[in-house]
Design an enzyme around this catalytic site. Sequence first.
Site, mmCIF file in Angstrom:
data_model
loop_
_atom_site.group_PDB
_atom_site.id
_atom_site.type_symbol
_atom_site.label_atom_id
_atom_site.label_comp_id
_atom_site.label_asym_id
_atom_site.label_seq_id
_atom_site.Cartn_x
_atom_site.Cartn_y
_atom_site.Cartn_z
ATOM 1 N N THR A 172 19.042 44.385 1.427
ATOM 2 C CA THR A 172 17.841 44.414 2.267
ATOM 3 C C THR A 172 17.874 45.685 3.111
ATOM 4 O OG1 THR A 172 17.875 42.023 2.344
ATOM 5 C CG2 THR A 172 16.544 43.124 4.010
ATOM 6 N N GLU A 177 16.328 40.466 -3.248
ATOM 7 C CA GLU A 177 16.949 39.187 -3.580
ATOM 8 C C GLU A 177 16.566 38.167 -2.522
ATOM 9 O OE1 GLU A 177 19.006 38.257 -6.162
ATOM 10 O OE2 GLU A 177 18.584 36.363 -5.143
ATOM 11 N N LEU A 200 17.849 34.844 -2.428
ATOM 12 C CA LEU A 200 18.664 33.614 -2.498
ATOM 13 C C LEU A 200 19.041 33.110 -1.110
ATOM 14 C CD1 LEU A 200 21.974 34.066 -1.948
ATOM 15 C CD2 LEU A 200 21.825 35.119 -4.181
ATOM 16 N N LEU A 251 9.516 24.305 8.983
ATOM 17 C CA LEU A 251 8.791 23.859 10.169
ATOM 18 C C LEU A 251 9.652 22.823 10.897
ATOM 19 C CD1 LEU A 251 5.941 24.633 11.202
ATOM 20 C CD2 LEU A 251 5.150 22.423 10.360
ATOM 21 N N GLY A 297 14.308 22.608 16.306
ATOM 22 C CA GLY A 297 15.712 22.427 16.666
ATOM 23 C C GLY A 297 16.292 23.702 17.237
ATOM 24 N N CYS A 341 21.018 36.949 7.691
ATOM 25 C CA CYS A 341 19.771 37.584 7.238
ATOM 26 C C CYS A 341 18.649 37.539 8.262
ATOM 27 C CB CYS A 341 19.317 36.948 5.929
ATOM 28 S SG CYS A 341 20.443 37.304 4.581
ATOM 29 N N ARG A 362 27.899 33.874 10.950
ATOM 30 C CA ARG A 362 27.232 35.051 11.512
ATOM 31 C C ARG A 362 25.999 34.614 12.307
ATOM 32 N NH1 ARG A 362 26.359 38.612 6.312
ATOM 33 N NH2 ARG A 362 26.245 36.525 5.419
HETATM 34 C C1 UDX Z 1 17.367 33.373 4.226
HETATM 35 C C2 UDX Z 1 16.127 33.294 3.334
HETATM 36 O O1 UDX Z 1 15.669 31.925 3.267
HETATM 37 C C3 UDX Z 1 16.455 33.814 1.944
HETATM 38 O O2 UDX Z 1 15.290 33.815 1.139
HETATM 39 C C4 UDX Z 1 17.009 35.229 2.070
HETATM 40 O O3 UDX Z 1 17.385 35.738 0.799
HETATM 41 C C5 UDX Z 1 18.196 35.264 2.997
HETATM 42 O O4 UDX Z 1 17.842 34.713 4.271
HETATM 43 P P1 UDX Z 1 19.598 31.928 4.497
HETATM 44 O O5 UDX Z 1 20.040 32.937 5.500
HETATM 45 O O6 UDX Z 1 20.566 31.446 3.473
HETATM 46 O O7 UDX Z 1 18.338 32.489 3.670
HETATM 47 O O8 UDX Z 1 19.115 30.666 5.343
HETATM 48 P P2 UDX Z 1 17.805 29.761 5.439
HETATM 49 O O9 UDX Z 1 17.927 28.571 4.575
HETATM 50 O O10 UDX Z 1 16.585 30.578 5.300
HETATM 51 O O11 UDX Z 1 17.936 29.266 6.941
HETATM 52 C C6 UDX Z 1 17.988 30.214 8.012
HETATM 53 C C7 UDX Z 1 18.165 29.541 9.341
HETATM 54 O O12 UDX Z 1 16.969 28.895 9.732
HETATM 55 C C8 UDX Z 1 19.259 28.490 9.412
HETATM 56 O O13 UDX Z 1 19.998 28.702 10.600
HETATM 57 C C9 UDX Z 1 18.496 27.178 9.462
HETATM 58 O O14 UDX Z 1 19.215 26.193 10.173
HETATM 59 C C10 UDX Z 1 17.241 27.593 10.203
HETATM 60 N N1 UDX Z 1 16.065 26.762 9.922
HETATM 61 C C11 UDX Z 1 15.548 26.709 8.655
HETATM 62 C C12 UDX Z 1 15.448 26.063 10.943
HETATM 63 O O15 UDX Z 1 15.880 26.115 12.101
HETATM 64 N N2 UDX Z 1 14.318 25.331 10.674
HETATM 65 C C13 UDX Z 1 13.793 25.263 9.434
HETATM 66 O O16 UDX Z 1 12.768 24.582 9.268
HETATM 67 C C14 UDX Z 1 14.424 25.965 8.388
#
Ligand code: UDX
Length: 471
Positions: A131, A161, A163, A263, A266, A273, A343
Site C-alpha cells: 500500500t 491487495e 486481504l 458498522l 465498540g 493497515c 500493531r
Molecule cells: C483491513 C482491510 O479490511 C483489508 O481489506 C486490507 O487489505 C487491510 O486492512 P485488517 O487490518 O485485517 O484488514 O482488519 P479489518 O478486518 O478490516 O478490521 C480492522 C479493525 O476494525 C479491527 O480492529 C476491527 O476490530 C475493527 N472493526 C471492524 C470495528 O471496530 N468495527 C467493525 O464493524 C469492523
Amino acid sequence: MNNLESFSAPKITVIGTGYLGATHAICMAIMGFDVLGFDVDHHKIDQLRAGKVPFYEPGLPEKLREALASGRLKFTTNLDDVAEFGDVHFICVGTPQAPNSSAANLSYVESAFSGLAARIRRKALLVGKSTVPIGTAERLTAMVADISPLGAELELAWNPEFLREGFAVQDTLHPDRLVFGVTSPWAEEMLRRAFKPLLDDGTPLIVADLATAELVKVAANSFLATKISFINAMAEVCEATSADVSLLAAALSLDDRIGGRFLKPGLGFGGGCLPKDIRAFKHRAEELGVGQAVSFLGEVDSINNRRRVRTVDLVRELAGGSLAGVKIAALGAAFKPNSDDVRDAPALDVARMLYLEGATVSVYDPEANANAHRLYPDLNYVGSLAAAVEQADVVALLTEWEEFRAADPDDLGALVHHRRIVDGRHALDPERYTSRGWEYRALGRPYQPSTVAHRSPVAHRGPVAHQRQPL
Ligand code: UDX
C-alpha cells in the site's frame, strides 16, 4: 486449480514474506504456479522452509505445508536468485508509518524495486502490492528505468491487495475483485496469466492506470475506517442521551444502502493497515494540494482514538471512580480476534492506559500475549482466561475472541472479586450477564445494573470528562 500446463504460466517471485507476502507466495503455489519467496530476514525464511508460518493466521500453516510438499514453493534470501527466476515479481514489503510523521515509510519498497532493477537481465514485470501513496508507482517506474540495464523494458505494474487478517487464505484464493494498474497491454497480459485461475473462476477485474490502482486501496481502507468511526461517533451521541448504539446500528444495517458490515460499534479499528493508511492518505492528499477533500479522515482518526479513552472511563466508573490499586482483567490484546497482531491495537492501548492510572492489569490473549509482551513488557500477561479474571475488580473485554464470547458468566463470576464487566466490543449479551449479578457497561449503551437483587451495584456516575490522550 493447479493444472497450468495448458498456457505459459509465468514464474512468480514474492519479495517480502510478511503477512501479505507469505500468504501471496503460498496461495500462488497452491494455485499451481512455481513460486520463489524472498526475504532479507534469514530467520523468517528458515521458518517458512521448515513449514512454519511466522505469525498466526488460521488455515495458512496447512496451505504452506501443502505448497512445500508440491515442490512448487521455494524460499531464498538471495536476491540474485529472485532476479534469475521470475517472470512476474510481486513486491510485498511493508510500508509502515514513518517515525514522527503520518507519511508512509517507503524505504523498503524503494530498496526492493531498485535491488531487482539492478539485477534483472531479461524482460520481466515488477508488480507492487504494497500500500503506497498515490504517485509512488510512477516515480518508481522512472527509478527502475534509470537503474535497470534493460531500461524501460523492465515494466512496472500495481496490483493492490485487500486481504484481511484472519481471513487471509480465503481472501487470496477467493478475492472479491482484482485490480491491475498497468501501462501496457503486455503488462496486463502478464498479470492475466499470473491470476488466470482466479479470473477463470469469475473474479471481477478492474484494469486501471497506476494512480487509480494505488488509490483504490487507500480509498477502500478509508471508507471502511469512516464507516466504523461513523457508528462510533453515533455511540458518543448515544452516551450523551439514553439511546442505545447497538439498536441504532441494527436499525441502520437493515437499510440495504447502508448495510451492516463494518458498522459494529465498540473500541474501534486498529492493526497494521487502517490507522496508518488513513494517516498516510491524508498526508499525501495535503502534499497534492487536495488536503481539504480528505480532511474528514483526521476526524475519523480522532473519533477512533477517543473510543479507547472512553473505554478507560467506563472501567474507572465501574471501579468506583479511581483505578489506583484496582485489579483489572484485560481480555484480549490483538487488534481483532483470530490474529496475533498487536500493531496499533486498541485493546493493548486500553490495557496500557489502565496500568498507567495505577490499576493492576492482567492481560490474556489466546494468541497475542507474546507479541504484546514484546511491545509493552511492563504489563502482566497470564496464560488463561481464568488466571486473568481471578480476583478481578473489573473485567474489560477488549478483543472479541470466541473464547470470551462463549465464557459462562457464572463460571467467571465465581473467580472475580466483583461482577463488573466492560464489554468494549459489544460481544456479549448484556442480559445474560446482568441476570447473573453482573454490572454491565458498553460504549454507547445505557448503564445496565445487575438484575439480581442481593448485589448492590456501584452508583453510575454518568460520563466523565475525557482526561487523557491514548498512547
Ligand atoms: C483491513 C482491510 O479490511 C483489508 O481489506 C486490507 O487489505 C487491510 O486492512 P485488517 O487490518 O485485517 O484488514 O482488519 P479489518 O478486518 O478490516 O478490521 C480492522 C479493525 O476494525 C479491527 O480492529 C476491527 O476490530 C475493527 N472493526 C471492524 C470495528 O471496530 N468495527 C467493525 O464493524 C469492523
